[in-house]
Structures are given as structure tokens and as C-alpha cells.
Design a protein around this motif. Structure first.
Motif, mmCIF file in Angstrom:
data_model
loop_
_atom_site.group_PDB
_atom_site.id
_atom_site.type_symbol
_atom_site.label_atom_id
_atom_site.label_comp_id
_atom_site.label_asym_id
_atom_site.label_seq_id
_atom_site.Cartn_x
_atom_site.Cartn_y
_atom_site.Cartn_z
ATOM 1 N N ALA A 237 0.307 8.653 45.483
ATOM 2 C CA ALA A 237 -0.851 9.058 46.277
ATOM 3 C C ALA A 237 -1.228 10.510 46.009
ATOM 4 O O ALA A 237 -2.419 10.850 45.874
ATOM 5 C CB ALA A 237 -0.557 8.848 47.763
ATOM 6 N N LYS A 238 -0.231 11.393 45.912
ATOM 7 C CA LYS A 238 -0.515 12.801 45.653
ATOM 8 C C LYS A 238 -1.180 12.988 44.301
ATOM 9 O O LYS A 238 -2.119 13.770 44.145
ATOM 10 C CB LYS A 238 0.779 13.611 45.726
ATOM 11 C CG LYS A 238 1.360 13.751 47.123
ATOM 12 C CD LYS A 238 2.701 14.478 47.103
ATOM 13 C CE LYS A 238 3.319 14.544 48.495
ATOM 14 N NZ LYS A 238 4.662 15.179 48.466
ATOM 15 N N GLN A 239 -0.695 12.263 43.277
ATOM 16 C CA GLN A 239 -1.268 12.399 41.934
ATOM 17 C C GLN A 239 -2.716 11.940 41.924
ATOM 18 O O GLN A 239 -3.593 12.592 41.341
ATOM 19 C CB GLN A 239 -0.433 11.570 40.949
ATOM 20 C CG GLN A 239 -0.783 11.790 39.486
ATOM 21 C CD GLN A 239 -0.339 13.145 38.984
ATOM 22 O OE1 GLN A 239 0.774 13.552 39.212
ATOM 23 N NE2 GLN A 239 -1.220 13.852 38.317
ATOM 24 N N ILE A 240 -2.991 10.805 42.570
ATOM 25 C CA ILE A 240 -4.365 10.290 42.601
ATOM 26 C C ILE A 240 -5.266 11.229 43.402
ATOM 27 O O ILE A 240 -6.403 11.521 43.003
ATOM 28 C CB ILE A 240 -4.371 8.875 43.197
ATOM 29 C CG1 ILE A 240 -3.678 7.913 42.222
ATOM 30 C CG2 ILE A 240 -5.785 8.407 43.493
ATOM 31 C CD1 ILE A 240 -3.500 6.526 42.765
ATOM 32 N N ALA A 241 -4.758 11.724 44.535
ATOM 33 C CA ALA A 241 -5.556 12.636 45.351
ATOM 34 C C ALA A 241 -5.905 13.907 44.580
ATOM 35 O O ALA A 241 -7.039 14.396 44.632
ATOM 36 C CB ALA A 241 -4.802 12.985 46.633
ATOM 37 N N GLU A 242 -4.935 14.462 43.840
ATOM 38 C CA GLU A 242 -5.196 15.668 43.052
ATOM 39 C C GLU A 242 -6.266 15.403 41.997
ATOM 40 O O GLU A 242 -7.177 16.209 41.795
ATOM 41 C CB GLU A 242 -3.915 16.154 42.398
ATOM 42 C CG GLU A 242 -2.912 16.741 43.370
ATOM 43 C CD GLU A 242 -1.610 17.140 42.689
ATOM 44 O OE1 GLU A 242 -1.527 16.977 41.453
ATOM 45 O OE2 GLU A 242 -0.685 17.602 43.391
#
Length: 635
Positions: free
Chosen positions: A503-508
Motif C-alpha cells: 500500500a505504501k509503495q502504491i500510495a507513493e
């Protein structure tokens, strides 16, 4: 050094350079400097776009070079972090070496334990380290060494077993960590120690031959560390102190027993000291061949015999001699070794010339001149991996205490052999896996870049508002989601990652592509839900689709909040993607929904994850819920 006080002007100055190579290098250097000052990468992106627009250059190339420099600097920072971590590990190993050296170099227990508390204080960077020895008869713990507390308390302060945090740890037989002693009812202040300034405390019992079941008879003492401020002791700190306690356990027992005048106790201390040194020697190598020769060589010394052989269990109840130390050539004891392994017990032959149980034993006795033999199994847990056989030229009766000693040595040797074997196997597997992962990473990355580039080229030929252009843009986004997860998996090295990291990678990635006038806040919460490579790829596509669905249908007007939550419940994992679109105005231009996104999501969740998908719109939130069982997914 680049002037980051006027970043826009600095970037414009770089863009004036007609040399493309030099310009790219300077942009990357600017990005690195920007990262070193902990500046916002999104602001760096905006500055790059603005400067490129003013200079009438391609913004994507400028932003790419800036972000490449930023990312390289960030990776270098992470490398330094790992270097610092490794330095701490080196310091810990050096501290253990000094502790072992001190324990092996003298039987003066006071000097040895003072070296231990000094070393532990330096390595763990704590304010206080103390050691209490346990008096079995009086059931009291007596302070014998300290650094940081009142030295006048040494030899004077005593703690009853089970009383206070220190006594509690000794009675429990397990480490006890206290974040703040002022909130711990078991804690008792000892005025003579002058310890009222210290808030946090970690107490670890020093146990001889520690096992899962704690016996007070094996307790040697307690080692404690303290800090002035409340402190949450990490597992690494606790484990290190446990290792120290294990290393000094034998030295404490040896020193205490050596102080006795009885001749039998003197012999016992010499045997335990030898066992300690042998155990340390066994732990010093992971080469199987060297380890086998070391075991038989040290077995001769510790058992005070003339020869020792080590045998390995083979299929079909066969045994094979792996190593030998001492004069002579062994053959004929295989039947005895097979019985030792089959019956899981030691066998002693005090007089091989008269023992009629094994003809081979008599044959070797007459041929080599051995008088007595003793064989015992080598265990790791409940499994026997081999056996040790001891030969003596003189008549020899093995006493119970020596049987226990040799059994401990044999089991230590078995564990060392198993560890060495597992280490070699792991090293081979890691080498193969590392090579394969690097090759796969290289190929997949190139393929994804090629596919993304082809789709972007095709998309440029279509009008922005057409369904074909939207479909190609959606495909590019999905490819980027897969690539992001691939990077996570390749860095992990175990082929696993968590829902939160995905989720963090996609959000970034999405935040970097959003316009600044549409602020979107991502909230990523929940448990650490571990998933394998296949599930990670599927979840990346699903989460990416749901986030873009929220942006297209609820948040494009004035921004909003997107929450990505993951948690475990019983045997199932839940992933929720929610947005506050219902509280936001509808977008002015809303792209036509084909239902393809939700169709892809349902297919992936139901087919690939074997789970369920639910989509619902409430007053304040639009929620998408995914439920699946991680343990049932194949790698």
C-alpha cells in the motif's frame, strides 16, 4: 554545492548547460543534495516541472534525473544505516570475545565478572550493569560486580529469590524487562545501591545448562542492566544479554566449584572447564569436515581416553565412520553402534576381552590392544544423527557424572554438526536464490519498462478523452503497480512482503503523479499482513484499481482521504480500501465507467486469491473489502 535556498533558480541554471550528460549529472547531484537535507520529494518534482516548463524542456526527463539523484542518495543513506547496524553487531561479537576470554583466562571470579559488567556496559551502552550470584543453600542473590552503582554495595547487598525484579527473574528463569520501575509494584529500592536515578531495568537469569523447564538448582545468578530514562529494551538487547548469561554460566559454576577443597569437586571443575572450552571451539567453525575432526580430537581430551570415532546414521540401519582421532584402525564395532542408535542409549564395555555380546568388539580389542569401550548416541532434539565411540587401553569404569558430561558433549557436537550442515545447505540455497532473483529482477524490470514504453507510445497517438487512451493509461498504471511490488519482493530476498508495504509503495507512486492542487491524504493502518509473491502481485493490482477508482469517482474535484487498512482475523486476512468521496462534490468531468476495473478486481480476488470482494457506499465512506486466507495460497 548547489544552492538549495533558491532551488528554482538553481535548477534553471543547470538547465542552461547545453551538455546533456553534464546537465543530467548536475540534476542528479541536486536531487541528492535535496535528499540529504530531508526535503520533500514531491516539492522536488514540482520544482523540476516548473523549471523545465520555463526552460521549454521535457519535464519528464528533468524530473527523472532529479528523482534518480534523490533515490540514489536515499539508498546510500540506507546503506550507511546497515553499516551502522553491522558495526553494532561487530561490537557485540567483540564484547562476547572479551567476555569469553576473561572467563577462560582466570578462575578469579571477581575479576572475571567485573570484566563482564564493564564490557556489557560499553557494548549495550547502558548506564548500569550488575551481576548477582545465587547461594543455593541460603536462596539469596548477592551482588558481586557492578558498574554504575555504588561499589561499596558489592559483597554486601543481597536479594532474596523471588523478591524484587532481580529475584523475580531468578525465580522465573526468564528475562524480565521493566520500561519504568516506578510503575512496577514488584520493584524494591535498595538505598545502599544508590539506584534511585535509574528508571528502566532488564534482568536475565544466569542458568547452567538452560532448558525449557527451569530448575532453581541450575540457577547461577542474575545479570541486570539499567538506564536513567524509561526504556523499551529491544529483543536484540535481551538476546545479547541472554548470550552473555549463557557464556558466563559455566565460568561462574567452575569458579564456585573450584573454591571447594574436595578432590572430586576439583576434578569436576576441570571437566566443566574443558567442556566450556570445547563448546566454544565447536561454535568457532561451520566447516563440516573441520568440525568432525575437532569433535573427535576434543572428545579424546575431555574423556581422557586413547581414541575416539564418530559415526553417522545411514539408511537401512547402516552406520558410517566419519572421523577418528587416536592410534589404531577401527572396524568391527558397527553392530554395537547400530544398537546404540536403535535403542537410544549408551553402551559400556568395561572389559572387551571377556564381553561376549559383540564378536567385533573382541576382535578389535585383540588387534588394537584396547581394553574398554564406551559408545553413546548424538542427539539433536528427539532425533539421533550418529554416535561417539571411546576406546581406552586400560580398564575403565565410566561413572555417572562422566556419562552426563560426555552426553552433554555429544549433544553439543550433534547440534554443531547439524548447524554446520544447515549452514552449508543454506549458503548454497541462498547463493542460488540470490543469483536467480537478480536475474529475474533484471529481466522483469527490463520487460516491464519495455511494455510500459510501448503502451505510452501507443497512447500518445490517441486523443486524451477517448476510451482507448483511458484503457492504455489504465494498463500502464497496472504495470507500474506490478513493478512496484516486484521491487519490494526483490529487495526482501525471501519472496514475501506485507500488505502495508504494498500500500505504501502504491500510495507513493500515485502521490507523485497527482497535481498539487488536488491534495489527497493516504492513511495506511492495521496489522502486518504477510503475503507471498503471487498474492502480493494480485493485491497490488487490486489496490491500485481501487485507489484510482476513488480518484476518478470521488476525489478529483478537491482531493480527500484514502485509507488502506489491513488486519488479521482468525485465519483470514482483510484488506480495506476506503475514501471519503461521499462527503466530496462530484468531479466536473467524470470519465465514463466501463465496469472493467471492478470486473478485474472481482476476478483477481475470487480466482487468484480464493477470497471474496464487497463494495459498498455509505454516508461518509465508500468501502471496498477484500477477504482471503494467506495460508492457503500457494507460492
Amino acid at each position: 554545492m548547489i544552492d538549495t535556498d533558491a532551488p528554482n533558480a538553481a535548477i534553471l541554471a543547470i538547465l542552461q548547460n547545453d551538455n546533456a550528460v553534464a546537465q543530467a549529472q548536475e540534476l542528479r547531484a541536486f536531487g541528492a543534495t535535496w535528499q540529504s537535507q530531508n526535503a520533500d520529494p514531491q516539492m522536488l518534482t514540482k520544482l523540476g516541472i516548473d523549471a523545465a516548463t520555463q526552460a521549454r524542456l521535457d519535464p519528464s526527463a528533468v524530473v527523472t534525473d532529479l528523482l534518480l539523484g534523490y533515490a540514489a542518495a536515499r539508498e546510500e543513506q540506507r546503506t550507511r544505516h546497515w553499516q551502522n547496524h553491522l558495526m553494532r553487531r561487530v561490537q557485540q561479537l567483540d564484547g562476547l570475545h572479551r567476555i569469553i576470554s576473561a572467563a577462560n583466562s582466570t578462575l578469579d571470579i571477581d575479576a572475571s565478572l567485573q570484566t563482564v559488567v564493564d564490557t556489557v556496559s560499553d557494548v549495550m551502552r547502558v548506564d548500569v550493569c550488575s551481576i548477582y550470584l545465587f547461594d543455593q543453600h541460603r536462596r539469596m542473590l548477592r551482588l558481586v560486580a557492578t558498574r554504575g552503582l555504588n561499589p561499596k554495595a558489592i559483597g554486601t547487598v543481597e536479594v532474596e529469590i523471588g523478591v524484587g525484579v532481580t529475584g523475580w527473574a531468578g525465580e522465573l528463569g526468564k528475562p524480565v524487562a521493566i520500561f519504568d520501575v516506578r510503575n512496577e509494584p514488584r520493584y524494591q529500592l535498595e538505598p545502599l545501591l544508590e539506584e534511585w536515578h535509574f528508571r528502566s531495568l532488564l534482568a536475565v537469569p544466569v542458568i547452567l545448562f538452560a532448558s525449557e523447564r527451569h530448575h532453581i538448582e541450575t540457577l547461577q545468578g542474575v545479570i541486570t542492566v539499567q538506564n536513567r530514562d524509561p526504556h523499551e529494551f529491544s529483543q536484540e538487547q535481551t538476546s545479547y544479554l541472554e548470550v552473555v548469561a549463557g557464556e558466563i554460566a559455566l565460568s561462574i559454576a567452575n569458579a564456585q566449584m573450584y573454591q571447594q577443597t574436595d578432590a572430586r569437586l576439583h576434578q569436576k571443575i576441570r571437566e566443566l572447564t574443558t567442556l566450556q572450552r570445547v563448546t566454544a571451539a565447536l561454535a568457532s567453525t561451520l566447516d563440516v569436515d573441520n568440525l568432525l575432526h575437532l569433535i573427535v580430537e576434543q572428545a579424546v581430551k575431555i574423556a581422557d581416553v586413547d581414541r575416539t570415532d564418530i559415526f553417522q546414521v545411514r539408511p537401512n540401519n547402516k552406520v558410517k565412520m566419519l572421523a577418528s582421532y587416536g592410534p589404531g584402525r577401527t572396524s568391527g564395532v558397527e553392530d554395537m553402534i547400530v544398537q546404540v542408535i536403535r535403542e537410544h542409549r549408551a553402551i559400556a564395555v568395561p572389559n572387551a576381552y571377556t564381553d561376549e555380546r559383540w564378536s567385533g568388539v573382541q576382535a578389535i580389542a585383540y588387534r588394537e590392544g584396547f581394553h574398554s569401550l564406551f559408545a553413546l548416541p548424538m542427539r539433536t532434539g528427539n532425533r539421533i544423527i550418529g554416535a561417539l565411540c571411546f576406546y581406552s587401553y586400560a580398564p575403565r569404569h565410566i561413572e555417572y557424572e562422566q556419562v552426563q558430561l560426555l552426553t552433554t558433549f555429544a549433544d553439543e557436537g550433534a547440534i554443531a554438526i547439524e548447524n554446520a550442515r544447515l549452514y552449508e545447505e543454506t549458503q548454497r540455497n541462498l547463493t542460488i536464490k540470490s543469483t536467480l532473483l537478480q536475474e529475474i529482477h533484471h529481466r522483469v524490470r527490463n520487460n516491464l519498462q519495455t511494455i510500459s514504453a510501448l503502451l505510452r507510445m501507443q497512447a500518445r497517438r490517441l486523443n486524451t478523452e477517448t476510451e482507448g487512451r483511458q484503457a492504455l493509461d489504465d494498463s500502464v498504471r497496472r504495470i507500474h503497480a506490478i513493478a512496484a511490488v516486484h521491487n519490494l519482493l526483490s529487495h526482501d530476498g525471501e519472496g514475501q512482503t506485507t500488505v502495508q508495504d504494498i500500500a505504501k509503495q502504491i500510495a507513493e507512486n500515485i502521490q507523485m503523479s497527482l497535481p498539487t492542487e488536488t491534495p489527497v491524504e493516504f492513511l495506511i493502518t492495521g496489522d502486518s499482513v504477510l503475503v507471498n509473491a503471487r498474492a502480493a502481485t494480485v493485491l497490488a493490482i487490486v489496490i491500485n484499481e481501487l485507489v484510482h477508482n476513488a480518484l476518478d469517482h470521488g476525489l478529483s474535484a478537491e482531493g480527500g482521504i484514502i485509507g488502506i487498512d489491513g488486519w488479521l482475523e482468525a485465519e483470514h486476512a482483510w484488506v480495506q480500501v476506503r475514501d471519503d468521496g461521499p462527503t466530496r462534490p462530484e468531479p466536473v468531468k467524470r470519465r465514463v465507467s466501463t465496469g472493467l476495473g471492478l470486473g478485474i478486481i472481482e476476478t483477481l480476488v475470487n480466482t487468484d486469491l480464493g477470497g471474496s470482494f464487497e463494495f459498498k457506499r455509505e454516508t461518509e465512506w465508500t468501502r471496498a473489502l477484500i477477504k482471503f486466507s494467506p495460508d492457503e495460497l500457494d507460492d
